[in-house]
Scaffold this motif. Structure first.
Motif, PDB file in Angstrom:
ATOM      1  N   ILE A  73      51.388  44.387   7.841  1.00  0.00           N
ATOM      2  CA  ILE A  73      51.285  43.064   8.194  1.00  0.00           C
ATOM      3  C   ILE A  73      50.645  42.924   9.394  1.00  0.00           C
ATOM      4  N   LYS A  74      49.798  42.121   9.404  1.00  0.00           N
ATOM      5  CA  LYS A  74      48.435  41.988   9.983  1.00  0.00           C
ATOM      6  C   LYS A  74      48.113  40.448  10.485  1.00  0.00           C
ATOM      7  N   MET A  75      48.472  40.273  12.309  1.00  0.00           N
ATOM      8  CA  MET A  75      48.519  38.710  12.309  1.00  0.00           C
ATOM      9  C   MET A  75      47.673  38.820  14.126  1.00  0.00           C
ATOM     10  N   ASN A  76      47.023  37.952  13.640  1.00  0.00           N
ATOM     11  CA  ASN A  76      45.899  37.912  15.266  1.00  0.00           C
ATOM     12  C   ASN A  76      46.500  36.350  16.387  1.00  0.00           C
ATOM     13  N   SER A  77      45.968  36.398  17.395  1.00  0.00           N
ATOM     14  CA  SER A  77      46.790  35.260  17.611  1.00  0.00           C
ATOM     15  C   SER A  77      46.064  35.407  19.116  1.00  0.00           C
ATOM     16  N   SER A  78      45.661  33.856  19.961  1.00  0.00           N
ATOM     17  CA  SER A  78      44.941  34.419  21.319  1.00  0.00           C
ATOM     18  C   SER A  78      45.634  33.386  22.045  1.00  0.00           C
ATOM     19  N   ALA A  79      45.258  33.051  23.328  1.00  0.00           N
ATOM     20  CA  ALA A  79      45.498  31.896  24.325  1.00  0.00           C
ATOM     21  C   ALA A  79      45.075  31.457  25.394  1.00  0.00           C
ATOM     22  N   ASP A  80      45.182  30.820  25.296  1.00  0.00           N
ATOM     23  CA  ASP A  80      43.805  30.599  26.810  1.00  0.00           C
ATOM     24  C   ASP A  80      45.036  28.768  27.317  1.00  0.00           C
ATOM     25  N   MET A  81      44.936  29.640  28.943  1.00  0.00           N
ATOM     26  CA  MET A  81      45.502  28.355  29.620  1.00  0.00           C
ATOM     27  C   MET A  81      45.302  28.426  31.157  1.00  0.00           C
ATOM     28  N   SER A  82      45.463  27.005  31.764  1.00  0.00           N
ATOM     29  CA  SER A  82      45.708  26.597  33.367  1.00  0.00           C
ATOM     30  C   SER A  82      46.984  26.631  33.461  1.00  0.00           C
ATOM     31  N   MET A  83      47.110  27.218  34.860  1.00  0.00           N
ATOM     32  CA  MET A  83      47.666  27.273  35.597  1.00  0.00           C
ATOM     33  C   MET A  83      47.694  26.716  37.586  1.00  0.00           C
ATOM     34  N   GLU A  84      48.335  25.559  37.409  1.00  0.00           N
ATOM     35  CA  GLU A  84      48.592  25.590  39.179  1.00  0.00           C
ATOM     36  C   GLU A  84      49.997  25.821  39.405  1.00  0.00           C
ATOM     37  N   ILE A  85      49.827  26.505  40.948  1.00  0.00           N
ATOM     38  CA  ILE A  85      51.439  26.876  41.000  1.00  0.00           C
ATOM     39  C   ILE A  85      51.792  26.301  43.054  1.00  0.00           C
ATOM     40  N   VAL A  86      52.244  26.058  42.994  1.00  0.00           N
ATOM     41  CA  VAL A  86      52.443  25.974  44.672  1.00  0.00           C
ATOM     42  C   VAL A  86      53.735  26.354  45.358  1.00  0.00           C
ATOM     43  N   ILE A  87      54.234  27.594  45.490  1.00  0.00           N
ATOM     44  CA  ILE A  87      54.671  28.737  46.103  1.00  0.00           C
ATOM     45  C   ILE A  87      56.043  28.072  46.798  1.00  0.00           C
ATOM     46  N   ASP A  88      56.380  27.298  47.618  1.00  0.00           N
ATOM     47  CA  ASP A  88      57.175  27.674  49.026  1.00  0.00           C
ATOM     48  C   ASP A  88      57.320  25.598  49.399  1.00  0.00           C
ATOM     49  N   PRO A  89      58.274  25.224  48.579  1.00  0.00           N
ATOM     50  CA  PRO A  89      59.032  25.888  47.246  1.00  0.00           C
ATOM     51  C   PRO A  89      59.039  26.007  46.249  1.00  0.00           C
ATOM     52  N   MET A  90      59.083  26.604  45.627  1.00  0.00           N
ATOM     53  CA  MET A  90      58.475  27.073  44.193  1.00  0.00           C
ATOM     54  C   MET A  90      58.269  25.668  42.890  1.00  0.00           C
ATOM     55  N   GLN A  91      56.682  25.410  42.777  1.00  0.00           N
ATOM     56  CA  GLN A  91      57.035  24.517  41.014  1.00  0.00           C
ATOM     57  C   GLN A  91      55.051  25.540  40.334  1.00  0.00           C
ATOM     58  N   PHE A  92      55.403  24.252  39.290  1.00  0.00           N
ATOM     59  CA  PHE A  92      54.408  24.711  38.489  1.00  0.00           C
ATOM     60  C   PHE A  92      54.022  24.244  37.406  1.00  0.00           C
ATOM     61  N   PHE A  93      52.282  23.777  36.496  1.00  0.00           N
ATOM     62  CA  PHE A  93      52.406  23.680  36.109  1.00  0.00           C
ATOM     63  C   PHE A  93      51.715  24.499  35.153  1.00  0.00           C
ATOM     64  N   ILE A  94      52.019  24.351  33.498  1.00  0.00           N
ATOM     65  CA  ILE A  94      51.161  25.060  32.864  1.00  0.00           C
ATOM     66  C   ILE A  94      50.919  24.267  31.738  1.00  0.00           C
ATOM     67  N   ASP A  95      49.532  24.198  31.290  1.00  0.00           N
ATOM     68  CA  ASP A  95      48.978  23.536  30.361  1.00  0.00           C
ATOM     69  C   ASP A  95      47.267  24.433  29.600  1.00  0.00           C
ATOM     70  N   GLY A  96      48.262  24.928  28.216  1.00  0.00           N
ATOM     71  CA  GLY A  96      47.643  25.427  26.984  1.00  0.00           C
ATOM     72  C   GLY A  96      47.745  25.539  25.640  1.00  0.00           C
ATOM     73  N   THR A  97      46.771  26.463  25.560  1.00  0.00           N
ATOM     74  CA  THR A  97      46.961  26.200  23.961  1.00  0.00           C
ATOM     75  C   THR A  97      47.285  27.826  23.164  1.00  0.00           C
ATOM     76  N   MET A  98      48.267  28.102  22.345  1.00  0.00           N
ATOM     77  CA  MET A  98      48.174  29.265  21.478  1.00  0.00           C
ATOM     78  C   MET A  98      48.407  29.098  20.528  1.00  0.00           C
ATOM     79  N   SER A  99      47.785  30.344  19.080  1.00  0.00           N
ATOM     80  CA  SER A  99      47.071  29.915  18.306  1.00  0.00           C
ATOM     81  C   SER A  99      47.641  30.972  17.467  1.00  0.00           C
ATOM     82  N   MET A 100      48.022  30.985  16.044  1.00  0.00           N
ATOM     83  CA  MET A 100      48.104  32.459  15.201  1.00  0.00           C
ATOM     84  C   MET A 100      47.100  32.390  14.752  1.00  0.00           C
TER      85      MET A 100
END
Length: 282
Positions: A73-100
């Motif tokens: 069985i073969k499966m190909n996948s890909s991801a394209d993501m952007s991220m914003e992060i603040v370390i203290d206090p910890m905060q993040f936002f992730i936005d993107g797409t995963m494809s299979m």
């Protein structure tokens, strides 16, 4: 099985170490630095301690092949993501797409990926099937907070990787230092096991045992550091992973590039009010 494999692979995030001579110059370089790899490494560690926030983009492709002795069985996948992060206090936002993509049928499934996390409001994830936001349990939030904090503060990871100092090539251009590791299977396996133990100390026993069965071949890891600021600008990883899962041979060929920018430009991340008001408790 796929979920556990994803968790193990998601923990594979590495930064690099140093050596004892100055960098060789790439073609066209006119501004030559005499700093050694050890000196560049130390300055990168120091700079890491000053980072309060950043933005990053990641692209990844992965080809998986599974053979149980009767079929492949073969499966190909890909991801394209952007991220914003603040370390203290910890905060993040992730936005993107995963494809299979199914290799046999050629059908592709695209899955949007969107997450917010702040210490004040908790952990929220968009669920594309129901087109709704979910508020995830506090115990999962605590786990994500711990892992995100460790990934953002790479100081200890950098120090841990000093034992691989003699294995890196060291080059420079006018603007960057380029650190590259072409690791053999055993060496790369141990490096990533050490990294995983550092960033994910509370792995479930069955996930940890699966990781112990993994081997890495033809692996390359590259780190690009800015010559003026010593910011990490880009991380490139190319690896082939093999393991056995429930009697089936699994092979993964994974390539990823992460680019970092806008260091220390974000003060805070706010979760939109409609997400807070309408999220479903999960």
């Amino acid at each position: 099985m796929k979920k556990k494999m994803f968790i193990a692979l998601a923990g594979v995030a590495v930064l690099t170490a140093g050596c004892g001579s100055s960098a060789t110059t790439t073609e066209g370089t006119t501004k030559e630095s005499k700093l050694t790899l050890e000196q560049v490494f130390d300055k990168a560690v120091e700079r890491q301690q000053e980072i309060k926030s950043l933005k990053a983009t990641t692209t990844m492709t992965q080809a998986m092949e599974m053979n149980d002795g009767t079929e492949t069985i073969k499966m190909n996948s890909s991801a394209d993501m952007s991220m914003e992060i603040v370390i203290d206090p910890m905060q993040f936002f992730i936005d993107g797409t995963m494809s299979m993509t199914d290799d046999a049928s050629g059908e592709t499934l695209d899955m949007p990926l969107k997450m917010y996390m702040t210490a004040e409001d908790g952990f929220y994830m968009y669920e594309s099937t129901s087109q709704s936001w979910l508020k995830l349990p506090s115990d999962l939030y605590d786990t994500m907070l711990e892992q995100a904090g460790m990934q953002a503060d790479a100081t200890e990871q950098l120090k841990m990787l000093q034992k691989y100092v003699t294995d890196f090539t060291f080059e420079q251009s006018d603007s960057d230092y380029i650190l590259t590791l072409n690791a053999d299977g055993e060496q790369f396996t141990q490096l990533i096991k050490d990294q995983l133990a550092s960033t994910m100390p509370n792995l479930e026993e069955d996930i940890s045992s699966q990781f112990d069965q993994m081997t890495f071949d033809d692996s390359m890891y590259k780190l690009i550091i800015d010559k003026e600021t010593f910011d990490t600008k880009e991380i490139v990883m190319d690896m082939i992973l093999s393991m056995e899962v429930e009697g089936a041979a699994v092979k993964l060929d994974q390539k990823s590039t992460t680019t970092y920018k806008e260091i220390n430009t974000i003060s805070n991340i706010e979760i939109p009010q409609d997400v807070l008001d309408n999220a479903i408790e999960n």
